[in-house]
Motif scaffolding. Structure first.
Motif, PDB file in Angstrom:
ATOM      1  N   LEU A  22       0.859  -1.175   0.000  1.00  0.00           N
ATOM      2  CA  LEU A  22       0.000   0.000   0.000  1.00  0.00           C
ATOM      3  C   LEU A  22       0.899   1.229   0.000  1.00  0.00           C
ATOM      4  CD1 LEU A  22      -2.614  -1.033   2.738  1.00  0.00           C
ATOM      5  CD2 LEU A  22      -2.502  -1.720   0.337  1.00  0.00           C
ATOM      6  N   VAL A  88      -5.528   4.172   4.759  1.00  0.00           N
ATOM      7  CA  VAL A  88      -5.203   2.765   5.015  1.00  0.00           C
ATOM      8  C   VAL A  88      -6.462   1.916   5.017  1.00  0.00           C
ATOM      9  CG1 VAL A  88      -4.299   1.151   6.724  1.00  0.00           C
ATOM     10  CG2 VAL A  88      -3.069   3.270   6.239  1.00  0.00           C
ATOM     11  N   GLY A  91      -7.296   1.177   1.579  1.00  0.00           N
ATOM     12  CA  GLY A  91      -6.363   0.233   0.994  1.00  0.00           C
ATOM     13  C   GLY A  91      -6.607  -1.190   1.452  1.00  0.00           C
ATOM     14  N   LEU A 105       3.222  -1.173   4.090  1.00  0.00           N
ATOM     15  CA  LEU A 105       2.731   0.182   3.858  1.00  0.00           C
ATOM     16  C   LEU A 105       3.911   1.128   3.730  1.00  0.00           C
ATOM     17  CD1 LEU A 105       0.195   2.148   3.840  1.00  0.00           C
ATOM     18  CD2 LEU A 105       0.790   2.591   6.211  1.00  0.00           C
ATOM     19  N   LEU A 121      -2.592   3.457  11.920  1.00  0.00           N
ATOM     20  CA  LEU A 121      -2.516   2.342  10.984  1.00  0.00           C
ATOM     21  C   LEU A 121      -3.130   1.084  11.586  1.00  0.00           C
ATOM     22  CD1 LEU A 121      -1.266   0.585   8.622  1.00  0.00           C
ATOM     23  CD2 LEU A 121       0.765   0.424  10.058  1.00  0.00           C
ATOM     24  N   VAL A 148       1.167  -7.065   8.960  1.00  0.00           N
ATOM     25  CA  VAL A 148       1.252  -5.735   8.360  1.00  0.00           C
ATOM     26  C   VAL A 148       2.577  -5.113   8.783  1.00  0.00           C
ATOM     27  CG1 VAL A 148       0.241  -3.436   8.199  1.00  0.00           C
ATOM     28  CG2 VAL A 148      -1.252  -5.441   8.382  1.00  0.00           C
ATOM     29  N   LEU A 150       5.065  -1.658   8.466  1.00  0.00           N
ATOM     30  CA  LEU A 150       5.127  -0.235   8.140  1.00  0.00           C
ATOM     31  C   LEU A 150       6.574   0.149   7.842  1.00  0.00           C
ATOM     32  CD1 LEU A 150       3.895   2.580   7.895  1.00  0.00           C
ATOM     33  CD2 LEU A 150       4.027   2.789  10.395  1.00  0.00           C
TER      34      LEU A 150
END
Length: 540
Positions: A22, A88, A91, A105, A121, A148, A150
């Protein structure tokens, strides 16, 4: 969900090892510094498929030069955590039902990531991936997303890591509160809430949980609370949660959550339309349990106590009737003019019980009035307090947590409507200012300590096609608690201690010592404004 951070920027972004990438741009920041990703974005903009305008998004499958097989271009309104959260969420909606197990991300160059961005997030991902399944076997199966990551710079790494940890703890608390709210009334009973509290106590050794049953409540003299339970076959529960993260000598913060697991209105029965949503009338209780879940995970240096009076409000031959007079734990008598104004009847005894805990401050949380929904809609929770310092701390926490509140008045002029010819106080008043007068009813039971009331009738759940619990205000409460734990000498202290500190501060600025009797005098509490509540200002 596994949340992580990785140091990557510029050309390294397109080579992040993930199933989906993303990429968040803003109107002012249209470049990532990665030539491959930037070219994809430029081509999409030139083709009219994407634009750097808030809310715009584009899914690209297997773009050349990118390690991730799925790329989602996203445009945020600006570089704030709130805008990032919205981007987010959009996404994740693109990929949550696909085969992506790991999403990364990345943000545009020039966007500085802080702890608040990482926190946002996590909340966005948790909200987008939540599915209620407990009583719905036909619900969609959870997606494949399990991790996930970042991407950030080395300078941002420490703050991002902290934000991810806090965000994950808050997200777990919000999810718990949502789940409890979504359970039907025949599943989420007072006994179930008590069992969930005990489960938390078993999961987290830092939590101590005690549950009081009817005999103990009768012994305490909680006649107002018990009057609401008279029509129900479900036994009432009074849940006490304790978290001790600081010295025993430190005064605790106390959270009081309204736990009406289903509210028919009692003898003053509600209209049938929309009554199903009264399973959400335990949103205050759910938020207290969710907040304790988050606090137990984060382990702040603070003492915290939760009080949850839990029961149903049902009509029957034994139910409390309009005009009945009941005696509260405080000794004040209450004329029950409307049995659908029951939340304040259970809260007032819990607030009286809180006095024995010698709190630094007490915050009650309740889906209390439909009048608050009319006043504020679903965006803000209603905040009522005569204590400016406490109110400002809560408002600030709500802004930081993106779980906002709006302060409402508590003027003396609203008090007249709560007068009764047959008791010390009536439980409802006129139609006007119903949310205010409900808060003022509660204020009559909080004169011994610093207090604030959050009316979450508009924020605890959504109606319509998106019907379901929101988990609010777990975010606000957790942020407030963390702020207080970090405040040190600036933290909120009990009223008497505050007064003594003020006297000492005044004395230090004098050239001559204060007389001894002066130091003891200013412990008198500031006047709490009161008022009266309307029968028409209840939830429905």
């Amino acid at each position: 969900m596994d949340y992580r951070s990785t140091v990557a920027h510029g050309p390294a972004l397109s080579q992040l090892n993930a199933d989906a990438l993303l990429v968040v741009f803003t109107a002012d920041q249209g470049s990532t510094g990665d030539p491959v990703l930037d070219q994809i974005a430029r081509d999409a903009i030139a083709a009219g498929d994407f634009a750097l305008k808030a809310g715009k998004s584009l899914y690209v499958h297997r773009p050349a030069g990118v390690k991730a097989s799925r790329v989602v271009l996203l445009a945020a309104a600006d570089a704030t955590p709130k805008a990032l959260k919205a981007a987010v969420a959009k996404g994740v909606a693109h990929i949550k039902d696909l085969g992506a197990a790991h999403a990364a991300l990345a943000v545009a160059a020039g966007v500085t990531l802080e702890a608040a961005h990482a926190h946002a997030l996590v909340l966005a991902v948790a909200d987008a991936t939540y599915i209620y399944t407990h009583t719905k076997p036909s619900a969609p199966k959870p997606g494949q997303l399990r991790k996930v990551t970042l991407a950030c710079t080395q300078d941002e790494a420490a703050g991002v890591k902290r934000g991810l940890a806090e965000g994950q703890a808050v997200a777990e608390g919000v999810t718990l509160a949502r789940e409890l709210g979504n359970r039907p009334g025949n599943h989420c009973t007072p006994s179930f809430l008590a069992s969930e509290a005990k489960r938390l106590g078993r999961e987290f050794k830092s939590l101590k949980v005690e549950v009081l049953d009817r005999p103990a409540l009768e012994k305490l003299g909680m006649g107002s609370f018990l009057s609401v339970t008279n029509g129900s076959a479900q036994p009432p529960k009074f849940i006490i949660l304790r978290y001790q993260g600081a010295a025993a000598s430190q005064a605790p913060l106390v959270l009081v959550g309204k736990g009406i697991t289903f509210d028919t209105g009692g003898i003053s029965i509600k209209p049938s339309a929309g009554m199903d949503e009264m399973k959400f009338d335990m949103g205050g209780a759910a938020s207290v349990l969710g907040t304790f879940r988050a606090v137990a995970e984060l382990q702040p240096r603070i003492n915290l106590i939760g009080l949850v009076p839990a029961c149903e409000n049902m009509p029957s031959g034994t139910a409390t009737k309009p005009g009945d007079v009941v005696t509260s734990m405080s000794g004040q008598t209450i004329e029950v003019l409307n049995t659908d104004a029951e939340g304040r009847l259970i809260l007032c005894d819990a607030l009286t019980y809180a006095e024995r805990l010698k709190p630094a401050a007490v915050i009650d949380i309740a889906t209390l009035t439909g009048a608050c929904v009319i006043a504020l809609g679903n965006q803000h929770s209603g905040l009522f307090s005569a204590d400016d310092e406490l109110a400002q701390a809560l408002l600030k926490a709500g802004q930081q947590a993106q779980d906002t509140a709006w302060r409402m008045p508590l003027d003396d002029e609203y008090a007249e409507g709560l007068k009764s010819n047959f008791a010390d106080i009536a439980n409802v008043g006129g139609r006007e200012g119903g949310a205010i007068t409900a808060a003022c009813f509660l204020a009559k039971f909080t004169k011994a300590y610093r207090w604030a009331h959050l009316d979450i009738a508009g924020s605890a759940w959504k109606s319509g096609g998106a019907k379901g619990g929101t988990g609010r205000p777990v975010g606000l409460l957790t942020r407030f608690i963390l702020d207080q734990a970090a405040a040190g000498k600036e933290a909120i202290v009990p009223r008497a201690v505050k007064a003594v500190k003020a006297v000492k501060a005044a004395g230090s600025s004098r050239t001559t010592p204060l007389r001894q009797e002066t130091a003891a005098a200013p412990t008198r509490a500031p006047r709490v404004r009161t008022a009266r509540v309307s029968a028409a200002s209840n939830k429905v």
